[in-house]
Design a protein around this motif. Structure first.
Motif, PDB file in Angstrom:
ATOM      1  N   PRO A   1       0.803  -1.226   0.000  1.00 25.93           N
ATOM      2  CA  PRO A   1       0.000   0.000   0.000  1.00 25.93           C
ATOM      3  C   PRO A   1       0.835   1.274   0.000  1.00 25.93           C
ATOM      4  N   SER A   2       2.065   1.202   0.503  1.00 23.04           N
ATOM      5  CA  SER A   2       2.911   2.390   0.551  1.00 23.04           C
ATOM      6  C   SER A   2       3.414   2.823  -0.819  1.00 23.04           C
ATOM      7  N   GLN A   3       3.303   1.960  -1.836  1.00 25.92           N
ATOM      8  CA  GLN A   3       3.854   2.289  -3.148  1.00 25.92           C
ATOM      9  C   GLN A   3       3.062   3.359  -3.882  1.00 25.92           C
ATOM     10  N   LEU A   4       1.758   3.453  -3.599  1.00 31.05           N
ATOM     11  CA  LEU A   4       0.905   4.333  -4.378  1.00 31.05           C
ATOM     12  C   LEU A   4      -0.325   4.688  -3.554  1.00 31.05           C
ATOM     13  N   ASP A   5      -0.843   5.891  -3.735  1.00 31.90           N
ATOM     14  CA  ASP A   5      -2.072   6.311  -3.055  1.00 31.90           C
ATOM     15  C   ASP A   5      -3.157   6.499  -4.102  1.00 31.90           C
ATOM     16  N   LEU A   6      -4.206   5.692  -4.035  1.00 36.91           N
ATOM     17  CA  LEU A   6      -5.296   5.750  -5.009  1.00 36.91           C
ATOM     18  C   LEU A   6      -6.596   6.244  -4.391  1.00 36.91           C
ATOM     19  N   ASP A   7      -6.559   6.671  -3.142  1.00 35.79           N
ATOM     20  CA  ASP A   7      -7.765   7.175  -2.492  1.00 35.79           C
ATOM     21  C   ASP A   7      -8.325   8.380  -3.247  1.00 35.79           C
ATOM     22  N   GLY A   8      -9.646   8.442  -3.298  1.00 30.06           N
ATOM     23  CA  GLY A   8     -10.312   9.566  -3.925  1.00 30.06           C
ATOM     24  C   GLY A   8     -10.442   9.466  -5.423  1.00 30.06           C
ATOM     25  N   LEU A   9      -9.936   8.397  -6.024  1.00 24.29           N
ATOM     26  CA  LEU A   9      -9.991   8.244  -7.474  1.00 24.29           C
ATOM     27  C   LEU A   9     -11.145   7.339  -7.886  1.00 24.29           C
ATOM     28  N   SER A  10     -11.802   7.694  -8.972  1.00 24.86           N
ATOM     29  CA  SER A  10     -12.777   6.795  -9.572  1.00 24.86           C
ATOM     30  C   SER A  10     -12.066   5.542 -10.065  1.00 24.86           C
ATOM     31  N   VAL A  11     -12.801   4.464 -10.207  1.00 21.77           N
ATOM     32  CA  VAL A  11     -12.199   3.151 -10.486  1.00 21.77           C
ATOM     33  C   VAL A  11     -11.346   3.150 -11.746  1.00 21.77           C
ATOM     34  N   SER A  12     -11.734   3.895 -12.772  1.00 21.51           N
ATOM     35  CA  SER A  12     -11.001   3.857 -14.043  1.00 21.51           C
ATOM     36  C   SER A  12      -9.910   4.903 -14.147  1.00 21.51           C
ATOM     37  N   ARG A  13      -9.395   5.371 -13.021  1.00 23.77           N
ATOM     38  CA  ARG A  13      -8.183   6.187 -13.015  1.00 23.77           C
ATOM     39  C   ARG A  13      -7.035   5.284 -12.555  1.00 23.77           C
ATOM     40  N   GLY A  14      -5.968   5.839 -12.010  1.00 29.43           N
ATOM     41  CA  GLY A  14      -4.888   4.999 -11.510  1.00 29.43           C
ATOM     42  C   GLY A  14      -3.991   4.478 -12.610  1.00 29.43           C
ATOM     43  N   ILE A  15      -3.656   3.200 -12.566  1.00 31.90           N
ATOM     44  CA  ILE A  15      -2.615   2.614 -13.419  1.00 31.90           C
ATOM     45  C   ILE A  15      -3.129   2.364 -14.830  1.00 31.90           C
ATOM     46  N   PHE A  16      -2.531   3.074 -15.802  1.00 40.27           N
ATOM     47  CA  PHE A  16      -2.839   2.922 -17.222  1.00 40.27           C
ATOM     48  C   PHE A  16      -1.655   2.258 -17.941  1.00 40.27           C
ATOM     49  N   ALA A  17      -1.930   1.245 -18.722  1.00 36.85           N
ATOM     50  CA  ALA A  17      -1.044   0.717 -19.769  1.00 36.85           C
ATOM     51  C   ALA A  17       0.408   0.548 -19.365  1.00 36.85           C
ATOM     52  N   PRO A  18       0.714  -0.365 -18.440  1.00 37.84           N
ATOM     53  CA  PRO A  18       2.115  -0.630 -18.128  1.00 37.84           C
ATOM     54  C   PRO A  18       2.812  -1.346 -19.291  1.00 37.84           C
ATOM     55  N   ALA A  19       4.099  -1.117 -19.436  1.00 36.02           N
ATOM     56  CA  ALA A  19       4.902  -1.801 -20.450  1.00 36.02           C
ATOM     57  C   ALA A  19       6.086  -2.453 -19.760  1.00 36.02           C
ATOM     58  N   ILE A  20       6.324  -3.734 -20.059  1.00 39.72           N
ATOM     59  CA  ILE A  20       7.397  -4.490 -19.418  1.00 39.72           C
ATOM     60  C   ILE A  20       8.540  -4.715 -20.399  1.00 39.72           C
ATOM     61  N   SER A  21       9.761  -4.617 -19.896  1.00 43.63           N
ATOM     62  CA  SER A  21      10.950  -4.888 -20.712  1.00 43.63           C
ATOM     63  C   SER A  21      12.014  -5.505 -19.811  1.00 43.63           C
ATOM     64  N   TYR A  22      13.070  -6.023 -20.454  1.00 42.68           N
ATOM     65  CA  TYR A  22      14.140  -6.725 -19.730  1.00 42.68           C
ATOM     66  C   TYR A  22      15.468  -6.342 -20.355  1.00 42.68           C
ATOM     67  N   HIS A  23      16.456  -6.028 -19.493  1.00 45.84           N
ATOM     68  CA  HIS A  23      17.764  -5.633 -20.006  1.00 45.84           C
ATOM     69  C   HIS A  23      18.815  -5.866 -18.942  1.00 45.84           C
ATOM     70  N   ASP A  24      19.870  -6.592 -19.305  1.00 45.01           N
ATOM     71  CA  ASP A  24      21.030  -6.799 -18.428  1.00 45.01           C
ATOM     72  C   ASP A  24      20.637  -7.283 -17.032  1.00 45.01           C
ATOM     73  N   GLY A  25      19.732  -8.265 -16.972  1.00 45.64           N
ATOM     74  CA  GLY A  25      19.382  -8.882 -15.706  1.00 45.64           C
ATOM     75  C   GLY A  25      18.313  -8.178 -14.901  1.00 45.64           C
ATOM     76  N   THR A  26      17.773  -7.073 -15.423  1.00 55.63           N
ATOM     77  CA  THR A  26      16.755  -6.322 -14.703  1.00 55.63           C
ATOM     78  C   THR A  26      15.472  -6.231 -15.522  1.00 55.63           C
ATOM     79  N   PHE A  27      14.333  -6.432 -14.834  1.00 55.71           N
ATOM     80  CA  PHE A  27      13.027  -6.201 -15.440  1.00 55.71           C
ATOM     81  C   PHE A  27      12.587  -4.779 -15.129  1.00 55.71           C
ATOM     82  N   TYR A  28      12.014  -4.127 -16.140  1.00 56.13           N
ATOM     83  CA  TYR A  28      11.511  -2.771 -15.992  1.00 56.13           C
ATOM     84  C   TYR A  28      10.025  -2.753 -16.335  1.00 56.13           C
ATOM     85  N   VAL A  29       9.231  -2.103 -15.516  1.00 54.97           N
ATOM     86  CA  VAL A  29       7.850  -1.777 -15.864  1.00 54.97           C
ATOM     87  C   VAL A  29       7.718  -0.272 -15.786  1.00 54.97           C
ATOM     88  N   ILE A  30       7.289   0.323 -16.894  1.00 56.81           N
ATOM     89  CA  ILE A  30       7.062   1.757 -16.953  1.00 56.81           C
ATOM     90  C   ILE A  30       5.585   1.979 -17.227  1.00 56.81           C
TER      91      ILE A  30
END
Length: 561
Positions: free
Chosen positions: A101-130
């Motif tokens: 829960p400490s990663q993000l605060d979503l209080d006060g938002l309608s359900v269809s706000r918040g996290i949109f369209a994450p993209a995952i990639s991998y490079h040199d041993g690390t996974f990235y999500v932007i």
């Protein structure tokens, strides 16, 4: 798992109010019965969608001999589910990027706000999500060395506006952020957007250098295309391919592609765009799949190419309660251009699989008709369950009564912008039934099953005590007006327990109960279209699950609309 993570986050949380009486659930069951999923799948083939129910905006990467996929989660928690597969067909959820829960605060938002369209990639041993936390912080990157987690806290990219970012790692070591944003100057029309790119230093997580427009408006600017978004950049045979969604995430949705010999362009559109759409098919066709777009491409171990993308399954022409789902199709290359689906061709429900597909044909519980049941006999909650927004206090417990789900009811209701005491799993079928068994709650608590699309559109089939008696009731909210009780009936429980049942077929929902005298229907043929995206709006699908509410007379703790 979820309970352990939340327990750590809530340790020592103070409470100024005495707790409401507990609601205790014995089990929860779900069965899908879709016509489109009837029959067997031939050997070597798979069933679409590969992730049925609300699994929007898929992004995929091949890494370490496997495939990993993420989806949008909007204001549901845990957020950004991470799936793993050996063959692009059979997926297992292994974690979540947002699990604290400490990663993000979503209080006060309608359900269809918040996290949109994450993209995952991998490079040199690390996974990235932007991704983008809409109305809750903007664009950020999270990283992990193990895709199952733990993932880092968000690393905010304050200098990049807009939505739908993705990362591109070029052969020369340079890394770029590509995303949707407003165009330069004043937009010429509603929905006029652009695709921008900027280099980023991953060591410091800092964008730098010029930020430039790669696509202004879309592939045919003179036609005023709308909502160019969800960009991904690929490199093949010396060409840079820029693929993006266009037309909005409704019936006009499509996927287009452009290419250039230089990473900064100029990018020339495929003369045969779009490479995926269903907008040119007759609307009255049987078992329609619509809204196709927002694709991401990936290469298999045999050098074949595949696309994951979102689409929706409709009933009654325009309605879909199961949200935007994840589909899989092969990609063909002709004259240096990729194609996902030929013009005028319907997305198939059954598709020949990759040559590297596992032999097992069963894709349950991700798709097809299946039965699923949670007896709450594990010490942690399964990954199928989610909550609406971030929890601020512990309200469910699997240890207090082993073999049962105990909910400590909150006063925040389904119509608040806080965190109601509602455990949600996806509705994955147009035709389904779901049921639960629970103890009659003590006075002051109502408990039962909720069917939830957002804070303004939902049903609640509940039981409560009223004086010396108990009753079952159906509550509904269908817009701006307050919730109303559709029907109620006094119970004659045999043993202080009751079973509740919900079933649906398209837009017809039924709500029933069994207090020891056999199944009785409280309401049949209730209007289920209010749980559809067409009516309720937004970008999610309907969710169902156990819900309990503190009904003692005191001010609500939720943030009301």
């Amino acid at each position: 798992m979820l309970v352990a993570a939340l327990g750590a986050a809530w340790a020592g949380a103070p409470s100024s109010d005495p707790p409401a009486p507990d609601a205790v659930f014995d089990w929860f069951a779900y069965t899908g019965r879709d016509v489109a999923f009837e029959g067997t799948v031939p050997p070597g083939s798979f069933r679409n969608p590969v992730l049925a129910g609300f699994h929007a905006d898929p992004s995929v990467v091949a890494a370490r001999g496997k495939f990993y996929l993420v989806n949008s989660s909007f204001t549901f928690f845990p957020g950004i589910p991470v799936f793993q597969s050996d063959d692009l067909v059979h997926w297992t959820q292994i974690g979540n990027v947002i699990e604290r829960p400490s990663q993000l605060d979503l209080d006060g938002l309608s359900v269809s706000r918040g996290i949109f369209a994450p993209a995952i990639s991998y490079h040199d041993g690390t996974f990235y999500v932007i991704t983008t936390a809409v109305d809750s912080g903007g664009n950020f990157i999270a990283t992990a060395t193990d895709p199952a987690g733990p993932w880092s806290d968000p690393i905010w990219l304050k200098s990049i506006e807009g939505i739908d970012p993705s990362l591109f790692f070029d052969d020369d070591g340079k890394v770029y952020v590509i995303n949707n944003d407003a165009p330069e100057g004043t937009p010429r029309y509603e929905g006029h957007r652009a695709i921008w790119m900027q280099q980023i230093d991953l060591a410091t997580r800092t964008p730098f250098g010029p930020r430039k427009v790669l696509i202004d408006g879309g592939v045919e600017p003179a036609k005023q295309p709308i909502w160019i978004e969800g960009p991904h950049l690929y490199k093949r045979d010396g060409w840079y391919y820029l693929s993006a969604a266009e037309g909005g995430t409704g019936p006009q949705h499509s996927q287009v592609v452009l290419r250039s010999r230089q990473v900064w362009g100029p990018y020339q559109p495929n003369p045969d765009n779009p490479i995926l759409t269903q907008r040119d098919l007759p609307p009255g066709r049987a078992l329609p799949i619509t809204n196709a777009g927002h694709a991401d491409l990936v290469q298999g171990p045999d050098e074949s190419w595949w696309a994951v993308f979102l689409a929706s399954r409709n009933y009654a022409g325009v309605h879909y309660n199961t949200g935007r789902e994840t589909y899989l199709l092969p990609v063909t290359w002709t004259d240096g251009w990729p194609r996902i689906l030929a013009h005028g061709k319907a997305i198939p429900y059954v598709v020949p699989g990759p040559a590297f597909m596992a032999g097992e044909q069963d894709q349950a519980p991700n798709t097809g008709n299946f039965s699923w049941r949670d007896d709450f006999d594990e010490p942690t909650l399964g990954r199928a369950w989610m909550q609406v927004r971030m929890p601020k206090a512990p309200w469910f417990d699997l240890r207090k009564q082993p073999g049962c789900l105990t909910i400590h009811p909150l006063a925040a209701g389904l119509d608040t912008l806080g965190n109601p005491s509602f455990l949600a799993r996806r509705q994955q079928h147009l035709a389904f039934e779901s049921s639960t068994a629970l103890a009659l709650p003590p006075p002051g608590t109502a408990a039962g099953i909720a069917a939830f699309q957002n804070e303004r559109f939902w049903y609640f089939l509940g039981v409560r005590r009223t004086g010396a008696h108990a009753e079952v009731f159906l509550e509904k909210r269908g817009g701006d007006a307050p919730a109303t009780v559709v029907a109620s009936h006094r119970l004659q429980p045999v043993n202080e327990r009751v079973q509740l049942k919900m079933q649906a077929d398209g837009g017809a929902y039924g709500f029933g109960y069994d207090d020891g005298h056999g199944l009785q229907w409280l309401v049949q043929d209730a209007d289920g279209t209010l749980l559809s995206t067409e009516v309720a709006g937004g970008f999610v699908g309907a969710m169902i699950g156990p819900y309990a509410r503190d009904e003692r007379p005191r001010p609500s703790s939720g943030k009301d609309l």
